[in-house]
Every structure is written in C-alpha cells, then in structure tokens.
Design a protein around this motif. Structure first.
Motif, PDB file in Angstrom:
ATOM      1  N   GLU A 150       0.835  -1.208   0.000  1.00  0.00           N
ATOM      2  CA  GLU A 150       0.000   0.000   0.000  1.00  0.00           C
ATOM      3  C   GLU A 150       0.870   1.258   0.000  1.00  0.00           C
ATOM      4  OE1 GLU A 150      -3.710   1.964   2.567  1.00  0.00           O
ATOM      5  OE2 GLU A 150      -2.759   0.074   3.184  1.00  0.00           O
ATOM      6  N   LYS A 151       1.939   1.215   0.818  1.00  0.00           N
ATOM      7  CA  LYS A 151       2.857   2.355   0.829  1.00  0.00           C
ATOM      8  C   LYS A 151       3.522   2.539  -0.523  1.00  0.00           C
ATOM      9  CE  LYS A 151       3.959   2.199   5.774  1.00  0.00           C
ATOM     10  NZ  LYS A 151       5.018   1.983   6.788  1.00  0.00           N
ATOM     11  N   ILE A 152       3.922   1.401  -1.128  1.00  0.00           N
ATOM     12  CA  ILE A 152       4.573   1.480  -2.445  1.00  0.00           C
ATOM     13  C   ILE A 152       3.619   2.048  -3.485  1.00  0.00           C
ATOM     14  CG2 ILE A 152       5.512   0.070  -4.324  1.00  0.00           C
ATOM     15  CD1 ILE A 152       6.679  -1.784  -2.160  1.00  0.00           C
ATOM     16  N   GLN A 153       2.349   1.586  -3.439  1.00  0.00           N
ATOM     17  CA  GLN A 153       1.367   2.118  -4.388  1.00  0.00           C
ATOM     18  C   GLN A 153       1.160   3.610  -4.190  1.00  0.00           C
ATOM     19  OE1 GLN A 153      -2.157  -0.221  -3.886  1.00  0.00           O
ATOM     20  NE2 GLN A 153      -1.356  -2.000  -5.006  1.00  0.00           N
ATOM     21  N   LYS A 154       1.085   4.016  -2.923  1.00  0.00           N
ATOM     22  CA  LYS A 154       0.942   5.447  -2.663  1.00  0.00           C
ATOM     23  C   LYS A 154       2.155   6.223  -3.160  1.00  0.00           C
ATOM     24  CE  LYS A 154      -2.121   5.065   1.368  1.00  0.00           C
ATOM     25  NZ  LYS A 154      -2.255   5.330   2.825  1.00  0.00           N
ATOM     26  N   LEU A 155       3.344   5.642  -2.913  1.00  0.00           N
ATOM     27  CA  LEU A 155       4.559   6.306  -3.397  1.00  0.00           C
ATOM     28  C   LEU A 155       4.583   6.367  -4.917  1.00  0.00           C
ATOM     29  CD1 LEU A 155       7.225   4.771  -0.971  1.00  0.00           C
ATOM     30  CD2 LEU A 155       6.338   7.111  -0.961  1.00  0.00           C
ATOM     31  N   LEU A 156       4.136   5.260  -5.551  1.00  0.00           N
ATOM     32  CA  LEU A 156       4.090   5.275  -7.018  1.00  0.00           C
ATOM     33  C   LEU A 156       3.098   6.314  -7.528  1.00  0.00           C
ATOM     34  CD1 LEU A 156       4.194   1.438  -7.813  1.00  0.00           C
ATOM     35  CD2 LEU A 156       5.987   3.124  -8.224  1.00  0.00           C
ATOM     36  N   GLN A 157       1.942   6.387  -6.865  1.00  0.00           N
ATOM     37  CA  GLN A 157       0.971   7.395  -7.264  1.00  0.00           C
ATOM     38  C   GLN A 157       1.540   8.797  -7.088  1.00  0.00           C
ATOM     39  OE1 GLN A 157      -2.562   6.695  -4.987  1.00  0.00           O
ATOM     40  NE2 GLN A 157      -3.065   4.758  -6.005  1.00  0.00           N
ATOM     41  N   GLN A 161       2.161  11.351 -10.058  1.00  0.00           N
ATOM     42  CA  GLN A 161       1.613  12.701 -10.016  1.00  0.00           C
ATOM     43  C   GLN A 161       2.717  13.744 -10.064  1.00  0.00           C
ATOM     44  OE1 GLN A 161      -0.803  12.834  -6.514  1.00  0.00           O
ATOM     45  NE2 GLN A 161      -2.392  11.464  -7.330  1.00  0.00           N
ATOM     46  N   GLU A 162       3.810  13.454  -9.360  1.00  0.00           N
ATOM     47  CA  GLU A 162       4.930  14.398  -9.368  1.00  0.00           C
ATOM     48  C   GLU A 162       5.554  14.485 -10.755  1.00  0.00           C
ATOM     49  OE1 GLU A 162       7.386  17.218  -7.596  1.00  0.00           O
ATOM     50  OE2 GLU A 162       5.587  16.220  -6.844  1.00  0.00           O
ATOM     51  N   GLU A 163       5.671  13.313 -11.396  1.00  0.00           N
ATOM     52  CA  GLU A 163       6.231  13.312 -12.748  1.00  0.00           C
ATOM     53  C   GLU A 163       5.333  14.068 -13.715  1.00  0.00           C
ATOM     54  OE1 GLU A 163       7.745  10.066 -16.103  1.00  0.00           O
ATOM     55  OE2 GLU A 163       6.839   9.418 -14.223  1.00  0.00           O
TER      56      GLU A 163
END
Length: 695
Positions: A150-157, A161-163
């Motif tokens: 879940e943390k990884i998915q949030k980080l990926l999101q 978004q940052e990208e």
C-alpha cells in the motif's frame, strides 16, 4: 564371628582404586547400610557362645574353601558392632560397591527417564508454541507486506503525479519561453514592418505622383488616337485609375504591402499603355485590336489581378528602385489550369464550384441559433458564407446534441459522491497510457492501445459493477485524446500521428467512441467542422469566446491570441492526422474517418469568407492541414487538388490578407508554404507520419 562369602563368577572382585573417583557417595551409601545391619545384629548380641563358635568355625571353613588367592584376603573388612569383640560383623566391600553402583545406575536411569519425559513434554510444548508463533509470524508478515504494498502504491501514485506535474511545469516553462521568444520576434518583426512600411509608404507617394503625371500625359495622347482603338485603352486606363484611387483613399494605418505592389503594377501597366499610344502615333497603326501587343495586354489584365501575380511581376532593389520583372510561368500555369477546367469536369467544392466573392456580404443582423440545432432558412442563404454551409452547420449542431445526450446518460455516475473514488481510479487508468502514447515502436503502441481497449471492453472487474462506467470511460478517453492536441501536439507536432493511430484503432472497435471523439473535436475547436461562429445578440462576450475555444483564467482574463492559435493548431493537426493515418496491419474494417473528410474541410473552408476576427486563425489552420494532409490529397486527387490550391492562392489568400494585420505571422508562414508549392509543384510528406503496417 560370621563371615559372608561372594561368588567370584557372579560378583567379580573390584579394586578399591576403581571407585576413588566417586568414593564419597559410595562411602555414604555403605555407612547407611552398615548402620542398618548393625541395628539388626545388635539384637543377637546376647546369644549363646555355642552359636558364636559354630559360626566362627563355619566362617573359617568357608574362608578356606572360598579363598584361593592371596588377593581375596584383602577384599574383606571386619567391623565391630558394639563393645564386645565377638559381636562384630564382617562385610564384603566389592558387594557394597557393586550394590552402590547398581543403585546409582538405577537412580541415574530414573533421573534420565524423568528428565526424558520432561524434555519430551517441553519439546511438545515448544513445538506447539512454534506452530502458533509461525502462524502469528505469517499473519504479521502478510500484514506488513500489505502495508508495504500500500505504501509502495501510494509512493508510485505520488511519483506519477509528481512526474506529471513536473512534465506539466516543464511544458508550461517551455511554452512561456517560446511565447516570450515569439513575442520578441513579433516585436522585432513589428519594428521591421513599421520601418519597411514607412519606406514603401514614401514610395507609394512617389508612385501616386508619377501616376498623376502619367494620367495627364495619357489625356493628351488619347485625343490623337483612333477612336476605335482608344476605347479599349481607355477602359484599361479607367480600371487602373479606379484601382489607384481606392489605394490612395485608404488611411495610412490600413495601407498594406499588397497595396504598394498593386500601385507599382498600376504604374507599370500605365507606362505600357503610354508606350503603346506613343508607338501608335509614331507608326500610324490604326487597327489596335488586331495588334499582338494589345493581345498580351488583355491577357495581362485578365490574370494580373491575382495578388500572387502582381507581387511576382516586380522586384524592389536595395535602393528602392522599381524594376519590371515579368514572370510568364505563373501566367502559363494559370492558363493551363483554366484550360483544364474547360476540358474536364468542374471543380466540386461542396455546393459551389468556386469561392464567390459577391456573396461575401457583411450580414450581422442574421444570427443562426446553432446551439438549438436550427439551420438558416431560405432567406438567410447569404449568411451561410459567414457561418458555414448547411452540411457543416448541421454536423456541428448534431455533434453538440450527441455530446449533451451522451454525457447526461451517465450523469448519476459522474456526480455521485459514492463513485468519486472509482472515477479517480478510471481517470488514472486512462491518463497514464494516453500520456505515454508515442511512436517509439510497434510493441509500445500496441501496449497503450490494449490497455485502453481492455477498459472500454468492460473486462476490468471494477468497471463491471457500474453499468454507466463504460460510457464514462469512453467519454474520458475521447476528451483526453483531444486535449493532447491542445497540450502535447501544439508543442510537438510529430506526436499527432501515434495518437491518431490509437484513436483510429479504438474507433474501429467502438463506433460510439468515434462519435464522441468528433464531438469533442468540434466542441474544442468549431473550425474543425468548419464553422465560423458569430456572436449572438443575447450571448455574452465570455460565452461567445468560450464557444470559439478560448480559455479564461481564474481571475476572468482571456488567454492571449498566440496561445489560442497554438492550441487550435495542435487540435487541427490531430484532426488532420486522423484522415491520413493508416489502419493497423490485418485490419479488415474500412477506415472510419478517411481522406475525403480532409477534402470536405478544405472545400467548406474556402466557401466561407474570412473576417478580421478569424483571418489569422484561418491562415494557421489551413497551413496545418496542408502540412499534414497535403501530400496525401495531392496523390489521391492529382487533378482536382491543384485546382483547389490555385483557388486558395489566387482568391482566398487575398481575402485573408485584406482582413489581417500587417506582418501577420500565420499569413507569412502560409505564403512561404504556398510559394514552395508553386516552385516545387509538390507537397512533402508530413514529419512523424507512421509508415504503413507499422503495427
């Protein structure tokens, strides 16, 4: 004294030194036994002496019989019990040691068994604890793994978004830098154009003075000519005078470069007329209508009114001197086109054969309520030239009506707070592949198409639970693809073709998606129909500009014209790319939006009069469509398309020029493109176009 004998076979003699290592425990055990035996034998102390003697003699005999070696004497120990020497009892030390050993082994065995049972019990408890602990650890690991995922998915999101945000910021910065550069270039061009305009305005004054001198000379010479021949020359002279008068009557800010070139052409033609008059008077020619130089003059008057010919017939040197530079090639080409039109079928541009400048009337009183899907009545036919032909108006009205009907069908899903999270997930599933579309290779393009098609085919589990979700996704995909024209393609024109390829592939699979795509094109840029909207009497300025495709900032300010033209250019390039993009390999369905749509767009556009509000936009969009579809149209319509371009050069360009600002960038760019077309007689293939059977 009693004596006990021990069988050596049953109880072997043991050396005392063998038990020294554990002597303490043996001693204690022996003493305990001795005390017990002593207590037993104390009871018999008062027995008779005969019993003692008999015992003594038996002991002596047994001792003789049982002791065969000297070592055995050392194996017995005599102990006295009580005060009397006759009451002592003799014990066998090996037997005591052996019994002690046996008892010790028994104790050890019992201790070992007890310890073994305890260990087995503890081992069982440990195993049970291990099983419970392993289960707990497995649950804990699963929980931690789920939390990490879940943390990884949030980080990926967040990273995505940052990208996206960084890319958007980079695009904005690049656009701002480009806008600033364009602004500086425009300012420089404006300064140059002002300086240049001042120069040729001064030259225009000189030309006007010279023309007046020519007029005075013509009035004197015409009186001496043959009346029959002077009538022809007089008509040509009057036409030149009216043209020069229209130029001179213009205000200074409205005078354009074309007027200057026209004035030069007028002066040159007037010189030729004067030379003809002088030669007639000198040679005594009476039949002017049969003279060859009169025929050339009539041909010049017939074709010399086109702006392209007038500009090309003169050359301005660095010292601002006017030199005649007659270019016969353009006249020959124009004559050949006219001859072809006589021998072949007429040029079909929707409902007209050519642009009729007489129908370009300013009719602001007539307003067509297109948003209500109504068309002009028969007495409003002239207004079609301003808004568009009936087919285009009907197409525009149907597109808006279809889009409103379609979006209202999933209104509950798109506005419900309960579906907000799932809508966000769908938009993410759409934005990521659409933003990544490019022509890197066939596998990359197929991957992005498969992701979008998987979603639109209702194969995703999340989309199956909501019946309106698939309509929402189709509309979002169509809207996102069209918006790529405004954002990405406006700065990177080559990206139009990969996006068009994916759009055509999805169109083949989903017919309603294709209608949505066209509707969003027409809503974002009405000129893709084409429809040239005028402001309605009951329409606010903001609503009018929004209908044209302009965007407003949060503070209510409208975007600048350059940014608007750039966005519309990107949308038009994507629209044109749809018509020339080839089908996928092994695709059996016909092309859903073929090249004939590009031809229809050109024909409908040339049948609408450009105005001062949209002249730059018309020039921009025509240039974009020519770059994208010109090569394909030339190959598909090798006879008709050159005629259409000739019509564009000879008539429509001058209309745009008359309604545009001095030094307009779009018109300059279009002129350069058309000039190259005249020189090369071909239009190159667009950059970035995907080869056939690319994927």
């Amino acid at each position: 004294m009693p004596h006990f004998s021990i069988d050596e076979k049953q109880y072997p003699i043991v050396d005392v030194n063998d038990v020294t290592s554990d002597f303490t425990s043996v001693k204690i055990s022996a003493m305990r036994k001795a005390s017990r035996i002593s207590a037993e034998f104390t009871k018999h102390v008062n027995n008779s002496d005969s019993f003692a003697k008999n015992k003594s003699s038996e002991n002596v005999e047994n001792e003789k019989n049982s002791c065969n070696s000297n070592k055995s004497k050392d194996t017995f120990v005599s102990l006295k019990v009580g005060a009397s020497p006759d009451s002592s009892i003799t014990f066998s030390l090996p037997k005591i040691i052996l019994e002690a050993k046996i008892q010790r082994e028994e104790n050890v065995r019992r201790i070992i068994e007890k310890r073994k049972l305890e260990m087995e019990k503890k081992d069982q408890e440990i195993r049970e604890n291990m099983v419970v602990r392993q289960l707990n650890m497995a649950h804990e690991r699963e929980k931690k793994t789920a939390e990490q995922l879940e943390k990884i998915q949030k980080l990926l999101q967040i990273a995505e978004q940052e990208e996206i945000r960084e890319q958007h910021e980079q695009k904005l910065k690049a656009q701002e830098a480009k806008e600033q550069e364009m602004k500086l270039l425009q300012e420089e061009e404006l300064k140059k154009s002002i300086v240049e305009k001042n120069k040729w305005i001064g030259q225009l004054v000189i030309l006007d003075r010279k023309f007046k001198e020519q007029c005075a000379e013509f009035d004197l010479l015409i009186k001496s000519c043959n009346p029959a021949s002077s009538a022809v020359l007089n008509l040509a002279y009057q036409e030149l005078c009216s043209q020069m008068e229209r130029i001179i009557e213009k205000e200074i800010e409205n005078i354009e470069l074309l007027d200057f070139h026209t004035a030069m052409s007028i002066v040159q033609e007037c010189d030729e007329i004067l030379n003809l008059l002088k030669s007639e008077l000198a040679m005594g020619i009476t039949d002017w209508q049969n003279a060859s130089h009169i025929e050339s003059l009539e041909a010049k008057n017939e074709f010399g009114n086109s702006p392209q010919t007038e500009v090309s017939n003169f050359h301005i040197s660095e010292d601002n001197q006017v030199y005649p530079h007659v270019v016969h090639e353009e006249l020959v080409n124009t004559e050949s086109v006219v001859e072809d039109e006589k021998n072949e079928e007429p040029l079909e541009i929707t409902e007209k054969t050519e642009v009729d400048s007489a129908k370009y009337t300013e009719n602001s009183a007539l307003q067509v309520p297109v948003e209500n899907n109504e068309l002009p009545t028969n007495d409003e036919e002239d207004y079609i030239s301003d808004w568009g032909d009936k087919e285009s108006l009907q197409l525009y009205a149907n597109s808006l009506q279809f889009l409103d009907s379609y979006t209202s069908s999933y209104m509950t899903f798109s506005t419900s707070p309960e579906t907000k999270k799932i809508r966000f997930e769908f938009q993410k599933l759409i934005n990521i592949p659409v933003n990544a579309i490019s022509g890197i290779n066939a596998l990359h393009l197929k991957d992005k198409y498969n992701r979008l098609n998987y979603l639109l085919n209702q194969k995703a589990k999340s989309i199956q639970h909501y019946p309106e979700a698939v309509m929402f996704c189709k509309a979002e995909v169509a809207k996102k693809l069209v918006s790529q024209g405004e954002t990405l393609i406006s700065s990177k024109p080559d990206m139009a073709f990969p996006i068009a390829a994916v759009s055509i592939a999805l169109w083949n699979d989903h017919e309603d998606f294709g209608k949505l795509l066209l509707s969003y094109f027409h809503k974002t840029c009405p000129f893709t129909v084409p429809v040239f909207i005028s402001q309605l009497s009951n329409q606010s300025t903001e609503d009018f500009y929004k209908a044209l495709g302009y965007k407003y900032a949060e503070d209510g300010t409208i975007e600048n014209q350059d940014k608007y033209l750039r966005r519309m250019s990107g949308v038009m390039r994507l629209y044109g790319s749809l018509t020339v993009t080839k089908q996928r390999a092994n695709e059996t369905k016909p092309h859903p939006f073929g090249l004939q749509n590009a031809w229809r767009w050109f024909a409908a556009t040339l049948n609408c009069k450009p105005t001062s509000n949209n002249a730059d936009l018309c020039a921009t969009l025509i240039f974009d469509m020519l770059e994208v579809t010109g090569n394909a149209l030339w190959n598909a319509y090798p006879k008709q398309f050159p005629k259409l371009l000739t019509l564009l050069i000879n008539q429509y360009y001058s209309l745009m020029l008359n309604n545009s600002a001095i030094g307009s960038g779009p018109l300059v760019r279009l002129k350069e493109f058309l000039t190259q077309f005249l020189n090369k007689k071909c239009i190159p293939s667009p950059k970035g176009q995907l080869p056939p059977n690319f994927w």
